[in-house]
Design an enzyme around this catalytic site. Structure first.
Site, PDB file in Angstrom:
ATOM      1  N   LYS A 173       1.452  26.113  -9.090  1.00 51.80           N
ATOM      2  CA  LYS A 173       0.581  25.250  -8.272  1.00 51.80           C
ATOM      3  C   LYS A 173      -0.781  25.919  -8.076  1.00 51.80           C
ATOM      4  CE  LYS A 173       3.349  21.723  -7.163  1.00 51.80           C
ATOM      5  NZ  LYS A 173       3.053  20.346  -7.605  1.00 51.80           N
ATOM      6  N   SER A 210       1.193  23.108  -2.653  1.00 61.19           N
ATOM      7  CA  SER A 210       2.241  23.357  -1.668  1.00 61.19           C
ATOM      8  C   SER A 210       1.983  24.610  -0.849  1.00 61.19           C
ATOM      9  CB  SER A 210       3.566  23.507  -2.411  1.00 61.19           C
ATOM     10  OG  SER A 210       4.565  24.012  -1.558  1.00 61.19           O
ATOM     11  N   TYR A 238       7.048  28.515  -8.811  1.00 59.43           N
ATOM     12  CA  TYR A 238       6.524  27.192  -8.444  1.00 59.43           C
ATOM     13  C   TYR A 238       5.161  27.336  -7.775  1.00 59.43           C
ATOM     14  CZ  TYR A 238       6.441  22.915  -5.443  1.00 59.43           C
ATOM     15  OH  TYR A 238       6.108  21.768  -4.776  1.00 59.43           O
TER      16      TYR A 238
END
Ligand SMILES: NC(=O)c1ccc[n+]([C@@H]2O[C@H](COP(=O)([O-])OP(=O)(O)OC[C@H]3O[C@@H](n4cnc5c(N)ncnc54)[C@H](O)[C@@H]3O)[C@@H](O)[C@H]2O)c1
Ligand SMILES: NC(=O)c1ccc[n+]([C@@H]2O[C@H](COP(=O)([O-])OP(=O)(O)OC[C@H]3O[C@@H](n4cnc5c(N)ncnc54)[C@H](O)[C@@H]3O)[C@@H](O)[C@H]2O)c1
Lengths: 320, 320
Positions: B152, B124, B148
Site C-alpha cells: 500500500k 490502510s 500488505y
C-alpha cells in the site's frame, strides 16, 4: 569473503572499491573476491590475493545478475542508479534502473535463499519533500517531490519488507548531499555546492546561484564511504523496525561554506565566487531539508564530518 | 459521468456502488455509466438512466483493464486488493494484486493521457508501523511491518508521483479499522473489533482476545463510503504535496466499545462477550497505531463518526 558491487564504475563505487581493497577485510573477514558490476566496465584493480571480476552489464536486462547471485556473495553493495535529473526526464528509465532492478535483485536473493547476504543500498535525502518540519528525523514521512526520490523510497520499503521476511539482510543509507565532489560543474541542481569550493581552490571562477543563507545537509565523500563499509558490518536487527536511515551529515549554510573556504585558501579564493541568483535552482534547493536529528545512525556507530573545515581540508589533501 | 470501480464485488465496493446510485451524481455531474470490475462478477444493479457493465476479470492479467481505460472514465475507484493475511501468506500474490496491478493501472492512464481522471485508492492504517510516536499524523513515516502495508505504501508513492507529473489525478485514503463489519468472525486479527459488538447484538457469544484497555482507531463503513465519495470531489491540488492522507477515524478503547454496547443493548449483551486473552492477536493489535491528528483530512472536508455510540446505533438501524 565475496563482495559484489553494482554501479562499481561510478563515483561512490570506485571509491568504495579502493577503500575495501585498502582495508583488505570486512567485518573481520578477509576480502577474497570482488565482483564489480556496471554498465560501463569498471577498471580492474590489481591486488594480490583478491580475485576481481569486472562485468559490463545492464542490470535492467532480465536475469543480468543471475550469474553473480549464483556465486552467493556475502555482501552486495547496490549503487547502480540513474541520477535525479535523468529519472525526472525519463520516468521509464528511472523506474527500470532505480526500482525494477532493485526488485529483481531482491527476488534473485529470495530465489537462492540468500537470507544471510547483506544488501547495502544508497537512498537519498531527495526522498524527503513536501510539508516538512524544520528538523527532520527517521520518523519523518517520505513525501518525495521527484521521481528519483519516489523510486528510492519504494526501494526502501521493499528492502525493508524482504529483510523483515528474512529473505535477505538489507540496509539502506539515506545519503546527504555529497561535497566536495571532484570533477566539473554539471546540470544537477546540487552542482554548485561542490563547484563554489572546488573551482576557487583550483584558481577558477564559480557561480553561486542561491542566497548565502541557504542551508544544506552535507557529508564528505570519505565519510560516505566509511558509512557504506560500516553499513555492511552492523547487525541487521540492530537497525530496528525499518531498515533505512539517514546518515549523520552536517548542516551548513553557503556563507559558512565560503567562510571555511576563506580560512583554507584566503580572500582571493572567495573572490572567485560570483553571486548570480538562479530562480530555477533556488526553487529546487530551497525545498531540500537541511536539518536532521540523526541520533539513530549515530547510535549505530555511523559518523559524520566534524565541521565544514574538515571537509575542505580533506579535499585539499586528497587532491594534492 | 463514467465511473469505473475495481474490487466492486467486495465489502466496500458494493456499498460504494449503492451509495453512488442512490446519489445519482458525483461532483455535480449525473452518473450515467458504471463499470464494475472484480474477479468475482459483481451483482448488476438495475437503475434507470445508468448504463452498468459488470466485468469479471483478474486485474493482474496483462492489459486486463485496457478496454475500460479506452473508455476514458472520469473517475476510477481502485479498491481491488488482497487483504493483509493473504498478502503476508503469499508475497507474490500480494505484490501482483496490491502493487503491480496498481502500477499497470497508472501506466494505462498515462498511455491514454487520462491526466484529468480522478483515481481514488484505498490505503490502510497497516502501512504505519515500527517506532511510532503516541499521536501520529500525515508526516509520520510509513514503516510497515507487514507486506500488505508495504505494498500500500509503495502504491501511495507511485500514485503521488504520477499525479505530481500530471499523468493522472490521484488521491489515496488511508482507512482506519472499519467497524462494525457485517458477516461472521474471520481469521483477520481485527475480526474481534466487529465481532464483540455484532455477535452480542445478534444474541450470540463473542470472544475478546485483547485487554479492554486496548485502543483502536476506527471508522464506520458508512463514513468510509462518504469519504470515498468525497475523495473524488475534492480538488487534487488541494491535497497538497503528497496525495495520501489518513481519514478522521476516532480513537476508542475496547472498554469504551463495550460501554457503548451496554448503552445500546443492555448488560445482557455485554455479558455475551467472553474475555479470553490471545497472545498472538494481542501482539499484532498492540502494534497498531490508535491515535492520529487528522487535521489535514478534516480541513479537506472529510468527516468521521461523532462517537462510538453513533457507530453502534447506525449499525443497529442498518441491520434492521
Ligand atoms: N553522490 C551523491 O550525491 C548521492 C546522493 C544520494 C544518493 N546517491 C546514490 O548513491 C549511489 C551511487 O551514486 P554515485 O554518485 O556513485 O553515482 P554515479 O552516477 O557516479 O554511479 C552510478 C553508476 O551506476 C551505473 N549504472 C547506471 N545504470 C546502470 C544499469 N542499468 N546497469 C548497470 N549499471 C548502471 C552507472 O554506469 C554509474 O557508474 C546511487 O544509487 C545514487 O543514487 C548518491
Ligand atoms: N475493510 C477494511 O477494514 C479496510 C481497511 C483498510 C483498507 N482497505 C482497503 O479497501 C479496499 C476494499 O476493501 P474491502 O474491505 O472491500 O475488501 P474486499 O476483500 O471485500 O474486496 C476486495 C475485492 O477485490 C477483489 N479482487 C481481489 N483480487 C482481485 C484481482 N486480482 N482482480 C480483480 N479483483 C480482485 C476481490 O474479489 C474483492 O471483491 C481494499 O483495497 C482494501 O485493502 C480496507
Amino acid at each position: 569473503m565475496h563482495i559484489a558491487i553494482t554501479g562499481a564504475a561510478g563515483f561512490l563505487g570506485q571509491r568504495l572499491v579502493n577503500q575495501l581493497l585498502a582495508r583488505g577485510q570486512l567485518d573481520g573477514e578477509a576480502i577474497t573476491r570482488l565482483t564489480l558490476i556496471d554498465q560501463v566496465e569498471a577498471p580492474k584493480p590489481d591486488v594480490k590475493g583478491v580475485e576481481v571480476e569486472c562485468l559490463a552489464l545492464d542490470i535492467t536486462s532480465p536475469g543480468a545478475l543471475d550469474p553473480v547471485l549464483d556465486e552467493r556473495p556475502a555482501v552486495i553493495y547496490h549503487l547502480a542508479a540513474v541520477v535525479s535529473s535523468a529519472a525526472e526526464a525519463d520516468l521509464d528509465l528511472g523506474m527500470a534502473v532505480n526500482f525494477d532492478a532493485t526488485r529483481e535483485l531482491l527476488e534473485g536473493c529470495r530465489q537462492r535463499e540468500l537470507s544471510g547476504t547483506r544488501l547495502v543500498m544508497a537512498s537519498s535525502v531527495a526522498a524527503y519533500g513536501g510539508d516538512m518540519p524544520v528538523v527532520l528525523d527517521d520518523m519523518t514521512a517520505l513525501h518525495p517531490q521527484n521521481s528519483y526520490g519516489t523510486q528510492k523510497a519504494m526501494c526502501e520499503l521493499l528492502i525493508n519488507d524482504y529483510s523483515r521476511r528474512g529473505l535477505v539482510d538489507g540496509r539502506v543509507l539515506r545519503l546527504p548531499t555529497i561535497v566536495i565532489r571532484p570533477g566539473r560543474p554539471n546540470a544537477a541542481a546540487s552542482s554548485f555546492a561542490s563547484s563554489i569550493l572546488r573551482e576557487p581552490l583550483a584558481g577558477e571562477q564559480a557561480i553561486c546561484p542561491v542566497p548565502v543563507e541557504q542551508e544544506l545537509f552535507v557529508m564528505s565523500p570519505a565519510k560516505v564511504i566509511d558509512a557504506l563499509v560500516h553499513a555492511a558490518e552492523v547487525l541487521g536487527e540492530s537497525i530496528g523496525a525499518f531498515r533505512a536511515l539517514m546518515l549523520p551529515g552536517i548542516t551548513v549554510s553557503v556563507s559558512e561554506m565560503l567562510e571555511a573556504l576563506r580560512e583554507a585558501a584566503g580572500d582571493e579564493a572567495v573572490a572567485r565566487v560570483r553571486h548570480e541568483a538562479d530562480p530555477r535552482i533556488q526553487a529546487i534547493v530551497s525545498g531540500w531539508p537541511a536539518r536532521f536529528d540523526t541520533e539513530k545512525s549515530r547510535e549505530l556507530g555511523f559518523t559524520g564530518d566534524r565541521d565544514f573545515k574538515e571537509i575542505i581540508d580533506a579535499y585539499i589533501s586528497e587532491s594534492r
